[in-house]
Design a protein around this motif. Structure first.
Motif, PDB file in Angstrom:
ATOM      1  N   LEU A 109       0.851  -1.187   0.000  1.00 31.38           N
ATOM      2  CA  LEU A 109       0.000   0.000   0.000  1.00 31.38           C
ATOM      3  C   LEU A 109       0.890   1.242   0.000  1.00 31.38           C
ATOM      4  CD1 LEU A 109      -2.141  -2.152   0.851  1.00 31.38           C
ATOM      5  CD2 LEU A 109      -3.158  -0.378   2.281  1.00 31.38           C
ATOM      6  N   SER A 113      -2.165   5.565   2.453  1.00 30.63           N
ATOM      7  CA  SER A 113      -3.119   4.506   2.816  1.00 30.63           C
ATOM      8  C   SER A 113      -2.631   3.723   4.028  1.00 30.63           C
ATOM      9  CB  SER A 113      -3.327   3.551   1.632  1.00 30.63           C
ATOM     10  OG  SER A 113      -3.846   4.246   0.515  1.00 30.63           O
ATOM     11  N   SER A 114      -1.323   3.471   4.078  1.00 28.83           N
ATOM     12  CA  SER A 114      -0.747   2.727   5.210  1.00 28.83           C
ATOM     13  C   SER A 114      -0.875   3.519   6.504  1.00 28.83           C
ATOM     14  CB  SER A 114       0.726   2.418   4.925  1.00 28.83           C
ATOM     15  OG  SER A 114       0.865   1.628   3.771  1.00 28.83           O
ATOM     16  N   SER A 169      -4.855  14.395   2.342  1.00 29.76           N
ATOM     17  CA  SER A 169      -5.855  13.903   1.391  1.00 29.76           C
ATOM     18  C   SER A 169      -6.379  15.019   0.490  1.00 29.76           C
ATOM     19  CB  SER A 169      -7.024  13.257   2.137  1.00 29.76           C
ATOM     20  OG  SER A 169      -7.751  14.216   2.882  1.00 29.76           O
ATOM     21  N   ALA A 344     -11.035   8.029   4.450  1.00 31.53           N
ATOM     22  CA  ALA A 344     -10.813   6.989   3.439  1.00 31.53           C
ATOM     23  C   ALA A 344     -11.869   7.037   2.340  1.00 31.53           C
ATOM     24  CB  ALA A 344     -10.811   5.612   4.106  1.00 31.53           C
ATOM     25  N   LEU A 348     -10.654   1.242   0.710  1.00 29.45           N
ATOM     26  CA  LEU A 348     -10.158   1.538   2.058  1.00 29.45           C
ATOM     27  C   LEU A 348     -11.298   1.847   3.017  1.00 29.45           C
ATOM     28  CD1 LEU A 348      -6.897   3.688   1.785  1.00 29.45           C
ATOM     29  CD2 LEU A 348      -7.166   1.434   2.810  1.00 29.45           C
TER      30      LEU A 348
END
Length: 393
Positions: A109, A113-114, A169, A344, A348
């Motif tokens: 990932l 995301s991680s 994000s 997310a 996700l």
């Protein structure tokens, strides 16, 4: 509501009735209401998906939750907690946030995301844990002060994680410069809150005492929470962090219960809509995504909190027995994970929702069995017999 011929007002009324019923049901079947609200959102997603009314109500609910949380932390108290809990708190960050992020990276990932998965797995549910401690009569236990201190530490770190994830994000790339700018904004917003708390809001308590009409108090206090949360959004941060800092500003007054008793009823009304709205964003049509990673993250989530108790408890000054019981009691995930998971999207989002539901159930089971498991490991505690001194002896 988007269904043709289905009035928004009718939908809002039905949601409130469902909130009442599920809250009542949670008391009967002893399952956290948070889980039932998320499940309701999943069930009714097709009817109320992307409802602007529900989204707005949910945003108000989560802002007021963090506003009330911030009220518990004036600058002096933050310093006192940090001195005693920081070694265990940093261990918690490393195990639950750092290692989980590393596990997700091993599954190829990307870093964002991680880190998001690490954030979701980080924070214990304050509401579930505190309620279980109270319901099971464990508030006076040796390990309870350590548990509550960890919850407070996590309550401070979680809004920062949300702010970083929210800011990243919104941008195109995660890089050092972006991170530095985000941290600068967070520090600036925090410094402004401290200055306002020490100056403008220093005599806020006496000002509130002069307001006789409760309606005006509601407008003022909720207005402060929403405005500072909105300022955080304007700066590209999370409204959660802004609301928390707004609470910190008012925490400098002598009696925070004057604020709490005004805001609590509105928060209690609005907050369930946040979990319902989150449930509507989880699409389960494509099955369970990344099932291997999901199983590993759930297992590590439990192991991480166990290690936190076993290693962090003695750092705090409690016995090995109490430390193990504390670790077993810290495994539930809930509201903070939901807040972080709201950043997310796509797969996700589904992954996060399933993780939260499973982790909340597993955490509850381990909490219920914490004493039994501890007794099997260390044996039942021996009650000390009191020596009775007889007359003439």
């Amino acid at each position: 509501m988007h269904a043709e011929g289905f009035p928004a007002l009718l939908g809002a009324g039905l949601i409130l009735i469902f909130i009442f019923y599920l809250g009542f049901l949670s008391l009967k079947i002893k399952i956290p209401s948070v889980i039932l609200y998320i499940l309701l959102g999943i069930v009714v997603a097709d009817v109320i998906h992307e409802s602007e009314l529900l989204a707005f109500a949910s945003e108000i609910g989560i802002v007021l939750l963090f506003f009330l949380l911030g009220l518990e932390f004036n600058v002096k108290r933050l310093g006192g907690i940090a001195k005693k809990i920081w070694p265990s708190g940093l261990l918690d960050v490393f195990l639950s946030l750092g290692v989980t992020t590393g596990i997700a990276l091993l599954f190829n990932l990307d870093l964002f995301s991680s880190f998001l998965i690490g954030g979701i797995a980080y924070a214990t549910s304050s509401s579930i844990t505190a309620k279980l401690l109270d319901d099971r009569g464990r508030m006076a236990n040796t390990e309870t002060e350590f548990i509550l201190a960890i919850l407070i530490f996590e309550d401070l770190v979680a809004p920062i994680i949300v702010a970083i994830l929210f800011g990243v994000s919104a941008g195109d790339h995660f890089n050092t410069f972006t991170f530095v700018i985000l941290v600068g904004k967070i520090l600036g917003l925090t410094l402004l809150a401290i200055i306002l708390g020490k100056t403008l809001f220093k005599r806020f308590e006496s000002f509130l005492d002069r307001i006789d009409d409760e309606d005006f108090k509601i407008a003022l206090l909720i207005g402060i929470a929403l405005a500072y949360g909105g300022l955080a959004l304007f700066l590209g941060l999370s409204e959660v962090l802004g609301a928390f800092l707004a609470g910190m500003m008012l925490a400098e007054i002598g009696r925070i219960e004057k604020v709490e008793q005004t805001v609590f009823p509105v928060k209690d009304l609005m907050l369930p809509t946040f979990f319902i709205y989150f449930g509507t964003t989880i699409q389960l049509g494509d099955g369970v995504p990344m099932i291997g990673l999901l199983v590993i993250i759930i297992l590590w989530s439990v192991i991480a909190k166990l290690l936190l108790g076993i290693l962090g408890g003695p750092m705090y000054g409690i016995s090995k027995r109490a430390s193990l019981r504390a670790g077993l009691s810290l495994c539930s995930r809930g509201e903070f994970s939901v807040v972080i998971a709201s950043v997310a999207t796509g797969v996700l989002k589904v992954f996060s929702g399933l993780y939260i539901l499973v982790a909340a159930f597993v955490g509850m089971l381990l909490f219920e069995q914490a004493t039994n498991i501890t007794n099997k490991v260390y044996g039942k505690p021996v009650k000390k017999k009191k020596k009775i001194k007889l007359p003439g002896s």
